[in-house]
Write an enzyme that holds these catalytic residues in place. Structure first.
Site, PDB file in Angstrom:
ATOM      1  N   ARG A  58      -8.782  13.493 -12.617  1.00  0.00           N
ATOM      2  CA  ARG A  58      -7.964  13.568 -11.416  1.00  0.00           C
ATOM      3  C   ARG A  58      -8.807  14.005 -10.213  1.00  0.00           C
ATOM      4  O   ARG A  58      -8.582  15.044  -9.607  1.00  0.00           O
ATOM      5  CB  ARG A  58      -6.799  14.539 -11.614  1.00  0.00           C
ATOM      6  CG  ARG A  58      -5.640  14.293 -10.631  1.00  0.00           C
ATOM      7  CD  ARG A  58      -4.650  15.444 -10.601  1.00  0.00           C
ATOM      8  NE  ARG A  58      -5.296  16.667 -10.232  1.00  0.00           N
ATOM      9  CZ  ARG A  58      -5.318  17.777 -10.978  1.00  0.00           C
ATOM     10  NH1 ARG A  58      -4.721  17.805 -12.145  1.00  0.00           N
ATOM     11  NH2 ARG A  58      -5.956  18.860 -10.567  1.00  0.00           N
ATOM     12  N   TYR A 112      -0.194  -0.121  10.623  1.00  0.00           N
ATOM     13  CA  TYR A 112       0.526  -0.623   9.452  1.00  0.00           C
ATOM     14  C   TYR A 112       1.811   0.212   9.292  1.00  0.00           C
ATOM     15  O   TYR A 112       1.793   1.440   9.479  1.00  0.00           O
ATOM     16  CB  TYR A 112      -0.383  -0.512   8.227  1.00  0.00           C
ATOM     17  CG  TYR A 112       0.338  -0.587   6.915  1.00  0.00           C
ATOM     18  CD1 TYR A 112       1.126  -1.686   6.587  1.00  0.00           C
ATOM     19  CD2 TYR A 112       0.252   0.451   5.987  1.00  0.00           C
ATOM     20  CE1 TYR A 112       1.804  -1.747   5.388  1.00  0.00           C
ATOM     21  CE2 TYR A 112       0.925   0.398   4.773  1.00  0.00           C
ATOM     22  CZ  TYR A 112       1.705  -0.703   4.486  1.00  0.00           C
ATOM     23  OH  TYR A 112       2.377  -0.759   3.295  1.00  0.00           O
ATOM     24  N   ASP A 183      -8.895   3.094  10.410  1.00  0.00           N
ATOM     25  CA  ASP A 183      -8.555   2.269   9.254  1.00  0.00           C
ATOM     26  C   ASP A 183      -9.264   0.927   9.445  1.00  0.00           C
ATOM     27  O   ASP A 183      -8.924   0.159  10.344  1.00  0.00           O
ATOM     28  CB  ASP A 183      -7.029   2.105   9.193  1.00  0.00           C
ATOM     29  CG  ASP A 183      -6.573   1.276   7.995  1.00  0.00           C
ATOM     30  OD1 ASP A 183      -7.368   0.445   7.499  1.00  0.00           O
ATOM     31  OD2 ASP A 183      -5.415   1.434   7.572  1.00  0.00           O
ATOM     32  N   LYS A 208      -7.108  -4.708  -0.375  1.00  0.00           N
ATOM     33  CA  LYS A 208      -7.153  -5.909   0.442  1.00  0.00           C
ATOM     34  C   LYS A 208      -8.501  -6.632   0.282  1.00  0.00           C
ATOM     35  O   LYS A 208      -8.812  -7.085  -0.799  1.00  0.00           O
ATOM     36  CB  LYS A 208      -6.833  -5.537   1.883  1.00  0.00           C
ATOM     37  CG  LYS A 208      -5.577  -4.638   2.017  1.00  0.00           C
ATOM     38  CD  LYS A 208      -4.332  -5.377   1.593  1.00  0.00           C
ATOM     39  CE  LYS A 208      -3.067  -4.561   1.420  1.00  0.00           C
ATOM     40  NZ  LYS A 208      -2.889  -3.241   1.872  1.00  0.00           N
TER      41      LYS A 208
HETATM   42  C1  LIG Z   1      -4.048  -1.734   7.548  1.00  0.00           C
HETATM   43  C2  LIG Z   1      -3.516  -1.123   6.294  1.00  0.00           C
HETATM   44  N1  LIG Z   1      -3.858   0.136   5.979  1.00  0.00           N
HETATM   45  C3  LIG Z   1      -3.414   0.748   4.857  1.00  0.00           C
HETATM   46  C4  LIG Z   1      -2.555   0.097   3.997  1.00  0.00           C
HETATM   47  C5  LIG Z   1      -2.052   0.802   2.779  1.00  0.00           C
HETATM   48  O1  LIG Z   1      -2.799   0.426   1.676  1.00  0.00           O
HETATM   49  P1  LIG Z   1      -2.267   0.464   0.165  1.00  0.00           P
HETATM   50  O2  LIG Z   1      -1.162  -0.545   0.065  1.00  0.00           O
HETATM   51  O3  LIG Z   1      -3.475   0.164  -0.651  1.00  0.00           O
HETATM   52  O4  LIG Z   1      -1.754   1.853  -0.068  1.00  0.00           O
HETATM   53  C6  LIG Z   1      -2.185  -1.223   4.268  1.00  0.00           C
HETATM   54  C7  LIG Z   1      -1.280  -1.951   3.351  1.00  0.00           C
HETATM   55  O5  LIG Z   1      -0.812  -3.027   3.622  1.00  0.00           O
HETATM   56  C8  LIG Z   1      -2.671  -1.841   5.445  1.00  0.00           C
HETATM   57  O6  LIG Z   1      -2.321  -3.102   5.789  1.00  0.00           O
END
Ligand SMILES: Cc1ncc(COP(=O)(O)O)c(C=O)c1O
Length: 397
Positions: A58, A112, A183, A208
């Protein structure tokens, strides 16, 4: 360590870990949650990070996960990285590493929907105030920064694919002494290395482009070695660290990131140019188009000649038009996520950004007709035919 005569004892302890002198082309999956020690003292020292070794799955470290973290730090140009079981757990951990009750954080309005939900619903429950800013308004950002616990923005914002002045944002953060978090999911380390622009924490949804095949959910934070320890501390206490098989999938995915994204970016540009000429589509949001307001900026911030595999379009006819358009597609699928081999379309207002209240959506450009496209690896001729057909369907409908 233990030996014995009983069948189960022999079955449990008989499979010795082989000593391999050669280096395998594929990093082995250390699918174990726990590790053995010769002495209690050794265990105590390893779990306290006073000597190298592994203790527990963990977040204390796992060789396969560490191999993924090392390659991510290498590709992002940071000292270190720490991997998570999802992009959201990575973003949550960075938030908790940097902010405590009573703090205020400054975040971009274009994010997001899941991140928006974390910031608008969860952080306030921890006593953290969240101030939204228009990331394209530098003056507003600069005015909000003093005293903030961190600033947060996306390299290419989800879902309208805008590109803010990232260098200016990072230097404003530096001037104000505020940690800058970005991000980098939509861009990936192949298109942009935000640490080189001055960002302190680079987060990814590994789900992604990095893993790239829609078969794993994972995340990562790339940062300094010191910051990694703090982020790791959150994972140990809260949970959410990456697991070995997911690390293996992510390592495998990274090996083809460049060849995949090269094709995805090329296809996205061709698709954007075609869709810009369609009457069924009133606007195309893709910084690769010369007409895009941030074309010049994106040309400087991203890998020369590349603008990403994500685009979004405004389909005429509002929600009905967008639904008919998406449902007329057959090569492209309607579905969640992005960055995989399949071309996916999503209606943000009802899915990825459903957490944004209807009254708030228009101000954020989340119109009823907006459709987000993640370009996959299918042949471009098939994609062009598919999207042309969808445009014809909406025009005739
Ligand atoms: C730009 C972006 N950041 C973070 C996330 C969250 O990622 P996760 O679905 O792997 O938790 C997403 C999910 O679609 C995203 O599009």
């Amino acid at each position: 360590m233990t030996t014995g005569e009983g069948f189960s004892t022999r079955a449990i302890h008989g499979a010795r870990v082989p000593e391999v002198r050669q280096i395998p082309a594929s990093v082995p999956i250390y699918q174990t949650a726990t590790w053995g020690f010769e002495t209690q003292e050794e265990y105590a020292e390893v779990i306290a990070f006073e000597r190298p070794g592994h203790t527990y799955g963990r977040g204390y470290g796992n060789p396969t996960v560490e191999a993924f973290e090392a390659v991510m730090a290498e590709l992002e140009g940071t000292e270190a990285a720490f991997a998570f079981s999802s992009g959201m757990s990575a973003i949550h951990a960075v938030s908790l590493a940097l902010a405590v009750a009573g703090d205020r954080v400054v975040v971009s309005r274009e994010l997001y929907g899941g991140t928006y939900a974390l910031f608008s619903k969860v952080l306030p429950r921890y006593g953290i105030e969240v101030e939204e800013v228009e990331s394209h308004d530098l003056e507003a950002v600069r005015a909000a920064l003093p005293g903030a616990a961190f600033f947060y923005v996306e390299t290419i914002a989800n879902p309208r694919c805008t590109v803010a002045d990232l260098e200016a944002l990072a230097s404003s953060c530096r001037d104000a002494g505020v940690p800058a978090v970005i991000d980098n999911t939509f861009a990936s380390p192949w298109l942009c290395n935000p640490a080189s622009l001055g960002f302190d924490f680079v987060v990814h949804s590994v789900t992604k482009y990095i893993a790239g095949h829609s078969d794993v959910v994972a995340g990562v934070v790339c940062c300094s070695a010191q910051a990694r320890s703090t982020v790791q501390g959150v994972a140990i206490e809260v949970g959410g660290a990456m697991q070995p098989f997911d690390a293996w999938l992510a390592i495998r995915g990274l090996q083809t990131l460049e060849v995949r994204l090269d094709r995805q970016c090329r296809s996205a540009l061709i698709l954007a140019e075609m869709l810009a000429g369609e009457t069924a589509v009133s606007a195309v949001h893709y910084s690769g188009l010369v007409s895009h307001p941030q074309h010049e900026r994106a040309s400087k911030l991203l890998r020369p000649g590349y603008f990403g595999g994500m685009l979004s379009v405004e389909v005429s006819g509002g929600i009905g038009g967008a639904a008919a358009w998406c449902e007329a597609l057959s090569t492209a699928w309607i579905g969640a996520s992005l960055g995989g081999t399949h071309t996916l379309v999503t209606h943000p207002a009802s899915t990825t950004h459903r957490q944004v209240a209807a009254s708030e959506r228009a101000a954020r450009g989340l119109t009823d007709g907006l459709v987000r496209i993640s370009t996959g690896l299918e042949n471009i001729e098939d994609l062009l035919a598919d999207f042309s057909h969808a445009c014809r369907t909406v025009r005739l409908g």
